[in-house]
Design an enzyme around this catalytic site. Structure first.
Site, short mmCIF file in Angstrom:
data_model
loop_
_atom_site.label_atom_id
_atom_site.label_comp_id
_atom_site.label_asym_id
_atom_site.label_seq_id
_atom_site.Cartn_x
_atom_site.Cartn_y
_atom_site.Cartn_z
N HIS A 104 39.20 38.96 33.75
CA HIS A 104 38.56 37.52 33.83
C HIS A 104 37.71 37.62 35.12
O HIS A 104 36.65 36.80 35.01
CB HIS A 104 39.71 36.62 34.24
CG HIS A 104 40.64 36.29 33.03
ND1 HIS A 104 40.20 35.97 31.86
CD2 HIS A 104 41.92 36.25 32.79
CE1 HIS A 104 40.96 35.54 30.92
NE2 HIS A 104 42.15 35.90 31.41
N HIS B 65 34.38 39.05 34.23
CA HIS B 65 33.62 38.02 33.38
C HIS B 65 33.13 36.84 34.23
O HIS B 65 31.64 36.62 33.98
CB HIS B 65 34.66 37.11 32.50
CG HIS B 65 34.19 36.68 31.25
ND1 HIS B 65 34.93 35.81 30.42
CD2 HIS B 65 33.09 36.60 30.67
CE1 HIS B 65 34.04 35.34 29.32
NE2 HIS B 65 32.92 36.02 29.57
N HIS C 134 44.81 42.59 34.04
CA HIS C 134 44.30 41.46 33.30
C HIS C 134 43.48 40.34 33.88
O HIS C 134 42.32 40.07 33.60
CB HIS C 134 45.71 40.88 32.72
CG HIS C 134 45.33 39.65 31.78
ND1 HIS C 134 45.60 39.59 30.39
CD2 HIS C 134 45.00 38.24 32.14
CE1 HIS C 134 45.23 38.40 29.84
NE2 HIS C 134 44.97 37.47 31.06
N GLU C 135 44.00 40.08 35.15
CA GLU C 135 43.11 38.88 35.77
C GLU C 135 41.83 39.54 36.42
O GLU C 135 41.22 38.87 36.41
CB GLU C 135 44.17 38.57 36.83
CG GLU C 135 45.31 37.67 36.40
CD GLU C 135 45.23 36.68 35.31
OE1 GLU C 135 44.06 35.95 35.52
OE2 GLU C 135 46.11 36.69 34.70
ZN LIG Z 1 44.16 35.60 30.75
#
Ligand SMILES: [Zn+2]
Length: 481
Positions: A276, A279, A272-273
């Site tokens: 990010h 991104h 998940h991290e």
């Molecule tokens: Zn998040």
């Protein structure tokens, strides 16, 4: 769990006893495993009546006041409701769009949670219970059902998820999707000896970013996991300034006997991290204020949540989930068990979430300032959607701090909104292959590189050709086939 409760007791000068608190890591296991039904009831009621005891800590009047002040503020700014004001800058745009999504998911979640209630009642009946199960029984019988149905033991899985292997897995995924390469750097400054740094380069060798990982807990470090940057991406005087991005976690440390072996939750968090981080790293815009993750709240979780789909996909697991002692690749039988268990109890999880999200929307779409009774408001709101007694909203009004003191007023829905997005965004990879190049390129070009330089829905439609369809979320949760 008992020894943790004994330590809490000791810390509160009650040595020799056990203390359970109203913090979730304490009450939840108690509700799951304590055979004493009366104590389960006592603890759960204490939890869900927080701020609602008609004493000096009661929050009901405060909520009334907050709701009214928000209406006043919205009106002064020219909006009908607080929700209209908040949503103008969100991807969802209007309260109607949010209600549409929540109600659509609710239609599937309600029958499912009713079915689960029947299953749980059957277990209770079989054990000779002469009562109708109540909210304080839900977690207890759910654990019994989980054991019966899946017998999935997390300790059996952990050896396949050594931190270094998982990190290699996420790097390999980024390589196969976007052509990125990661090279360990020993010559850059870091803020703690445990921080590791990597140079990230593109398929053609050009420099993309520096990526730092800081994965283990230590004294004085915040709990949780997050991504941030030391420097965002931007273009200045014609020069593309590349970003410095980091991921922080608090994952299980190595011990004298074993290396760092991650739980499934931790594996998911790491992916998940990293989503990010991508991104941030792949950003390619002009202004730093619009770069990377500087996007609306209901859009920012798309790149991170979509990465979670790769974490446990069988093809990806085969790349990285290797036993830390034998090197054996995780067996299919375990992968199948993980998949089946992921859909367990989804009616409940979805229903308690959507109920809370609708409660948030109901408060913040009020048009008129008035005096109201919070208990009454909440009851009516839940009656309207037909929530069953045995389930309570994930947060009840008097301790719903996301919406009354955090930044999530008229925004609690955004977790589900993001999940609709990530489920829909992952669909091309389901249809065309998990590392499909055309889809990966389009996602990078239209979403990951664009930051907030265009309206999120416009970006999304460029990628998918249409608005996101909730059907894939319903499928992932096992509500439709
Ligand atoms: Zn998040």
């Amino acid at each position: 769990m008992k020894s943790a409760a004994a330590e809490t007791a000791k810390a509160n000068d009650m040595e020799g006893k056990w203390v359970f608190t109203l913090h979730k890591p304490s009450w939840l296991p108690f509700l799951q495993y304590a055979d004493n039904r009366n104590l389960r009831e006592k603890l759960y009621k204490a939890m869900y009546t927080r701020g609602d005891n008609d004493n000096e800590f009661d929050n009901k009047k405060n909520i009334n006041k907050i709701v009214n002040l928000r209406i006043e503020k919205a009106n002064m700014l020219g909006y009908d409701t607080h929700a209209d004001f908040v949503m103008e800058e969100r991807m969802a745009k209007t309260p109607e769009n949010v209600y549409k999504l929540l109600n659509e998911v609710w239609e599937y979640a309600l029958p499912q949670v009713k079915k689960e209630a029947v299953e749980l009642q059957a277990i209770a009946d079989k054990e000779g219970a002469d009562f109708k199960i109540q909210s304080w029984d839900w977690f207890y019988y759910t654990e019994k059902l989980r054991e019966q149905k899946y017998a999935l033991n997390e300790e059996e899985l952990k050896p396949y998820f050594r931190m270094e292997n998982v990190r290699e897995g996420v790097f390999a995924t980024a390589n196969k999707l976007y052509g990125l390469n990661f090279t360990k750097l020993e010559n850059v400054p870091v803020y703690h000896p445990e921080v590791e740094a990597y140079e990230v380069t593109d398929a053609d060798g050009s420099h993309i970013a520096i990526f730092y990982t800081d994965y283990f807990p230590r004294a004085g470090k915040n709990a949780g996991a997050w991504m941030s940057s030391f420097r965002g991406q931007s273009v200045q005087d014609g020069e593309n300034i590349r970003p410095l991005i980091y991921n922080v976690g608090n994952f299980t440390r190595s011990t004298a006997e074993t290396p760092s072996l991650l739980t499934l939750d931790e594996v998911e968090t790491l992916f998940h991290e990293f989503g990010h981080a991508l991104h941030g790293m792949l950003s390619d815009v002009t202004y730093s204020g619009l770069s990377g993750t500087s996007v609306p709240r209901d859009f920012v979780e798309l790149p991170s949540q979509v990465m979670e789909h790769w974490a446990f996909h069988p093809e990806v697991l085969k790349l990285y989930a290797k036993h830390y002692e034998t090197g054996e690749v995780i067996p299919d039988e375990l992968i199948e068990k993980m998949d089946a268990a992921s859909k367990f109890n989804m009616g409940f999880t979805t229903a308690e979430f959507v109920a809370a999200a609708l409660l948030d929307m109901d408060y913040h779409t009020q048009k008129e300032q008035k005096e109201f009774d919070v208990r009454d408001f909440e009851t009516k709101s839940m009656e309207k959607i037909g929530l069953i007694d045995v389930v309570i909203p994930r947060y009840r009004s008097t301790y719903f701090s996301h919406i009354f003191s955090g930044g999530y007023s008229a925004g609690y829905y955004s977790y589900l909104w993001s999940e609709v997005l990530d489920a829909d965004a992952f669909q091309p990879f389901v249809e065309n292959g998990i590392f499909d190049q055309a889809s990966a390129q389009s996602f990078r070009e239209n979403v990951l590189s664009k930051g907030n330089s265009e309206d999120p829905m416009v970006l999304y439609k460029k990628y998918r050709g249409a608005e996101p369809n909730p059907i894939y979320l319903l499928k992932n949760r096992g509500f439709v086939n």
